[in-house]
Write a protein that holds these residues in place. Structure first.
Motif, PDB file in Angstrom:
ATOM      1  N   PHE A 175      -0.897 -29.274 -71.273  1.00  0.00           N
ATOM      2  CA  PHE A 175      -1.536 -29.029 -72.524  1.00  0.00           C
ATOM      3  C   PHE A 175      -2.052 -28.071 -72.799  1.00  0.00           C
ATOM      4  O   PHE A 175      -3.561 -27.623 -71.658  1.00  0.00           O
ATOM      5  N   PRO A 176      -2.590 -26.554 -73.544  1.00  0.00           N
ATOM      6  CA  PRO A 176      -3.238 -25.706 -73.932  1.00  0.00           C
ATOM      7  C   PRO A 176      -5.178 -25.995 -74.390  1.00  0.00           C
ATOM      8  O   PRO A 176      -5.525 -25.410 -75.413  1.00  0.00           O
ATOM      9  N   THR A 177      -5.493 -27.378 -73.279  1.00  0.00           N
ATOM     10  CA  THR A 177      -6.727 -27.669 -73.838  1.00  0.00           C
ATOM     11  C   THR A 177      -7.654 -27.988 -72.211  1.00  0.00           C
ATOM     12  O   THR A 177      -7.041 -28.217 -71.792  1.00  0.00           O
ATOM     13  N   VAL A 178      -8.778 -27.576 -72.628  1.00  0.00           N
ATOM     14  CA  VAL A 178     -10.018 -27.506 -71.489  1.00  0.00           C
ATOM     15  C   VAL A 178     -10.705 -28.717 -72.545  1.00  0.00           C
ATOM     16  O   VAL A 178     -11.373 -28.420 -73.306  1.00  0.00           O
ATOM     17  N   LEU A 179     -10.864 -29.713 -71.422  1.00  0.00           N
ATOM     18  CA  LEU A 179     -11.761 -31.496 -71.443  1.00  0.00           C
ATOM     19  C   LEU A 179     -12.599 -31.246 -70.892  1.00  0.00           C
ATOM     20  O   LEU A 179     -13.527 -31.576 -71.887  1.00  0.00           O
ATOM     21  N   GLY A 180     -13.635 -29.982 -70.630  1.00  0.00           N
ATOM     22  CA  GLY A 180     -14.705 -30.152 -69.386  1.00  0.00           C
ATOM     23  C   GLY A 180     -14.956 -31.485 -69.069  1.00  0.00           C
ATOM     24  O   GLY A 180     -15.805 -31.860 -68.297  1.00  0.00           O
ATOM     25  N   ALA A 181     -14.722 -32.832 -68.955  1.00  0.00           N
ATOM     26  CA  ALA A 181     -14.502 -34.379 -68.354  1.00  0.00           C
ATOM     27  C   ALA A 181     -13.530 -34.708 -68.289  1.00  0.00           C
ATOM     28  O   ALA A 181     -12.478 -34.889 -68.582  1.00  0.00           O
ATOM     29  N   GLY A 182     -13.865 -36.444 -67.370  1.00  0.00           N
ATOM     30  CA  GLY A 182     -12.670 -37.276 -67.537  1.00  0.00           C
ATOM     31  C   GLY A 182     -11.356 -36.848 -66.162  1.00  0.00           C
ATOM     32  O   GLY A 182     -12.215 -36.316 -65.378  1.00  0.00           O
ATOM     33  N   LYS A 183     -10.855 -37.808 -65.802  1.00  0.00           N
ATOM     34  CA  LYS A 183     -10.009 -38.604 -65.155  1.00  0.00           C
ATOM     35  C   LYS A 183      -9.290 -37.473 -64.443  1.00  0.00           C
ATOM     36  O   LYS A 183      -8.602 -37.362 -65.049  1.00  0.00           O
ATOM     37  N   ARG A 184      -9.156 -37.033 -63.597  1.00  0.00           N
ATOM     38  CA  ARG A 184      -8.457 -35.648 -63.315  1.00  0.00           C
ATOM     39  C   ARG A 184      -7.222 -36.274 -62.312  1.00  0.00           C
ATOM     40  O   ARG A 184      -7.686 -37.195 -61.546  1.00  0.00           O
ATOM     41  N   MET A 185      -6.532 -35.202 -62.610  1.00  0.00           N
ATOM     42  CA  MET A 185      -5.249 -35.679 -61.556  1.00  0.00           C
ATOM     43  C   MET A 185      -5.145 -36.190 -60.181  1.00  0.00           C
ATOM     44  O   MET A 185      -5.006 -37.280 -59.718  1.00  0.00           O
ATOM     45  N   PHE A 186      -5.534 -35.169 -59.722  1.00  0.00           N
ATOM     46  CA  PHE A 186      -6.468 -35.163 -58.078  1.00  0.00           C
ATOM     47  C   PHE A 186      -8.106 -34.518 -58.261  1.00  0.00           C
ATOM     48  O   PHE A 186      -8.376 -33.845 -58.186  1.00  0.00           O
ATOM     49  N   ALA A 187      -8.242 -36.311 -57.987  1.00  0.00           N
ATOM     50  CA  ALA A 187      -9.339 -36.605 -57.798  1.00  0.00           C
ATOM     51  C   ALA A 187     -10.677 -36.823 -56.470  1.00  0.00           C
ATOM     52  O   ALA A 187     -11.499 -37.041 -56.221  1.00  0.00           O
ATOM     53  N   GLY A 188      -8.986 -37.136 -55.450  1.00  0.00           N
ATOM     54  CA  GLY A 188      -9.829 -38.306 -54.459  1.00  0.00           C
ATOM     55  C   GLY A 188      -9.617 -36.831 -53.028  1.00  0.00           C
ATOM     56  O   GLY A 188      -9.781 -35.889 -53.011  1.00  0.00           O
ATOM     57  N   ASP A 189     -10.562 -37.441 -52.244  1.00  0.00           N
ATOM     58  CA  ASP A 189     -11.146 -37.188 -50.630  1.00  0.00           C
ATOM     59  C   ASP A 189     -10.111 -36.784 -49.990  1.00  0.00           C
ATOM     60  O   ASP A 189     -10.509 -36.468 -48.726  1.00  0.00           O
ATOM     61  N   SER A 190      -8.920 -36.584 -50.106  1.00  0.00           N
ATOM     62  CA  SER A 190      -7.470 -36.981 -48.982  1.00  0.00           C
ATOM     63  C   SER A 190      -7.687 -35.621 -48.811  1.00  0.00           C
ATOM     64  O   SER A 190      -8.217 -34.802 -48.917  1.00  0.00           O
ATOM     65  N   ASP A 191      -6.109 -35.117 -47.577  1.00  0.00           N
ATOM     66  CA  ASP A 191      -6.097 -34.223 -47.209  1.00  0.00           C
ATOM     67  C   ASP A 191      -5.246 -33.093 -48.169  1.00  0.00           C
ATOM     68  O   ASP A 191      -4.879 -33.663 -49.046  1.00  0.00           O
ATOM     69  N   VAL A 192      -5.444 -32.565 -47.589  1.00  0.00           N
ATOM     70  CA  VAL A 192      -5.101 -30.825 -48.731  1.00  0.00           C
ATOM     71  C   VAL A 192      -3.164 -30.874 -48.371  1.00  0.00           C
ATOM     72  O   VAL A 192      -2.719 -32.040 -48.001  1.00  0.00           O
ATOM     73  N   SER A 193      -2.544 -30.786 -49.708  1.00  0.00           N
ATOM     74  CA  SER A 193      -0.944 -31.260 -50.089  1.00  0.00           C
ATOM     75  C   SER A 193      -0.994 -29.924 -50.572  1.00  0.00           C
ATOM     76  O   SER A 193      -1.067 -28.856 -52.010  1.00  0.00           O
ATOM     77  N   THR A 194       0.182 -29.347 -50.110  1.00  0.00           N
ATOM     78  CA  THR A 194       1.075 -28.034 -50.692  1.00  0.00           C
ATOM     79  C   THR A 194       2.274 -28.275 -51.448  1.00  0.00           C
ATOM     80  O   THR A 194       3.045 -29.479 -50.862  1.00  0.00           O
ATOM     81  N   LEU A 195       2.018 -27.639 -52.084  1.00  0.00           N
ATOM     82  CA  LEU A 195       3.003 -28.030 -53.077  1.00  0.00           C
ATOM     83  C   LEU A 195       4.346 -27.151 -53.841  1.00  0.00           C
ATOM     84  O   LEU A 195       3.708 -25.580 -52.964  1.00  0.00           O
ATOM     85  N   ARG A 196       5.807 -27.104 -53.698  1.00  0.00           N
ATOM     86  CA  ARG A 196       6.816 -25.800 -53.956  1.00  0.00           C
ATOM     87  C   ARG A 196       6.843 -26.231 -55.328  1.00  0.00           C
ATOM     88  O   ARG A 196       6.971 -27.176 -55.966  1.00  0.00           O
ATOM     89  N   LEU A 197       7.056 -24.918 -56.274  1.00  0.00           N
ATOM     90  CA  LEU A 197       7.276 -24.649 -57.245  1.00  0.00           C
ATOM     91  C   LEU A 197       9.009 -24.878 -57.770  1.00  0.00           C
ATOM     92  O   LEU A 197       9.447 -23.711 -57.030  1.00  0.00           O
ATOM     93  N   VAL A 198       9.238 -25.893 -58.290  1.00  0.00           N
ATOM     94  CA  VAL A 198      10.388 -26.457 -58.863  1.00  0.00           C
ATOM     95  C   VAL A 198      11.023 -25.595 -59.828  1.00  0.00           C
ATOM     96  O   VAL A 198      12.459 -25.114 -59.503  1.00  0.00           O
ATOM     97  N   ASP A 199      10.290 -25.633 -60.546  1.00  0.00           N
ATOM     98  CA  ASP A 199      10.655 -25.170 -62.386  1.00  0.00           C
ATOM     99  C   ASP A 199       9.211 -25.515 -62.800  1.00  0.00           C
ATOM    100  O   ASP A 199       8.856 -26.094 -62.512  1.00  0.00           O
ATOM    101  N   SER A 200       9.249 -24.227 -64.410  1.00  0.00           N
ATOM    102  CA  SER A 200       8.927 -24.110 -64.499  1.00  0.00           C
ATOM    103  C   SER A 200       9.688 -23.839 -66.485  1.00  0.00           C
ATOM    104  O   SER A 200      10.443 -23.099 -66.046  1.00  0.00           O
ATOM    105  N   LYS A 201       8.714 -24.191 -67.347  1.00  0.00           N
ATOM    106  CA  LYS A 201       9.363 -23.923 -68.774  1.00  0.00           C
ATOM    107  C   LYS A 201       8.617 -24.351 -69.843  1.00  0.00           C
ATOM    108  O   LYS A 201       7.455 -25.153 -69.928  1.00  0.00           O
TER     109      LYS A 201
END
Length: 191
Positions: free
Chosen positions: A148-174
């Motif tokens: 969504f086109p908004t910057v909230l500046g605070a709040g729970k983030r989707m990726f906020a842990g201390d675990s290892d790096v995860s590399t993702l591959r873009l499958v689709d965008s629309k």
């Protein structure tokens, strides 16, 4: 075999907290300030119809269990009737139809079993701590992000842990109204 699909409403700055406003957060309800258009509605409808279960953290489960049982349409009927797994240390009783409590210590075994069963996707919505635990244990098969086109500046983030790096591959965008739907898979063969 079932796929574990993390499907999130997310701000441009990665916040997933309270998009609908039910958690009474002072910045909550941000997802309803933007049009996701018919493309976004169709995406969410098709996603749900291809799923057989929900996997939720307790806070998300509580919000959904309060909002959905009283609704009646094709989307709500599917949502209310499907199996729901709620990960919680403190719950003793999950009253929403077809709900099962999963203790955090049993999460990896439960999700591993769910992935081996035939059937539709297992959707994970909200549930920041749960998403992080799934990611840290390499149990996510796909990420579907409605940005969504908004910057909230605070709040729970989707990726906020201390675990290892995860590399993702873009499958689709629309595009979807004022939003963008991004679909990623873990790039498990990447270094």
């Amino acid at each position: 075999m079932a796929k574990i699909v993390v499907s999130q409403f997310v701000s441009v700055d990665g916040v997933i907290e309270d998009p609908g406003g039910s958690e009474k957060w002072d910045r909550g309800g941000w997802a309803f300030k933007f049009e996701r258009g018919p493309e976004g509605d169709k995406f969410k409808f098709d996603e749900l119809m291809a799923s057989d279960a929900l996997l939720l953290g307790r806070v998300t489960y509580d919000g959904f269990a309060e909002a959905w049982p009283s609704r009646t349409d094709e989307f709500a009927d599917k949502f209310n009737g499907m199996r729901k797994y709620v990960v919680s240390r403190s719950m003793d009783d999950a009253e929403w139809t077809n709900s099962v409590i999963v203790r955090p210590d049993d999460l990896v075994d439960t999700v591993t079993r769910l992935r081996q069963e035939p059937g539709g996707d297992v959707l994970v919505n909200g549930s920041a701590q749960l998403v992080e635990a799934l990611r840290a244990n390499d149990l996510v098969d796909e990420y579907r992000l409605m940005v969504f086109p908004t910057v909230l500046g605070a709040g729970k983030r989707m990726f906020a842990g201390d675990s290892d790096v995860s590399t993702l591959r873009l499958v689709d965008s629309k595009p979807a109204g004022e939003c963008l739907i991004l679909t990623y898979e873990p790039a498990r063969d990447a270094a």
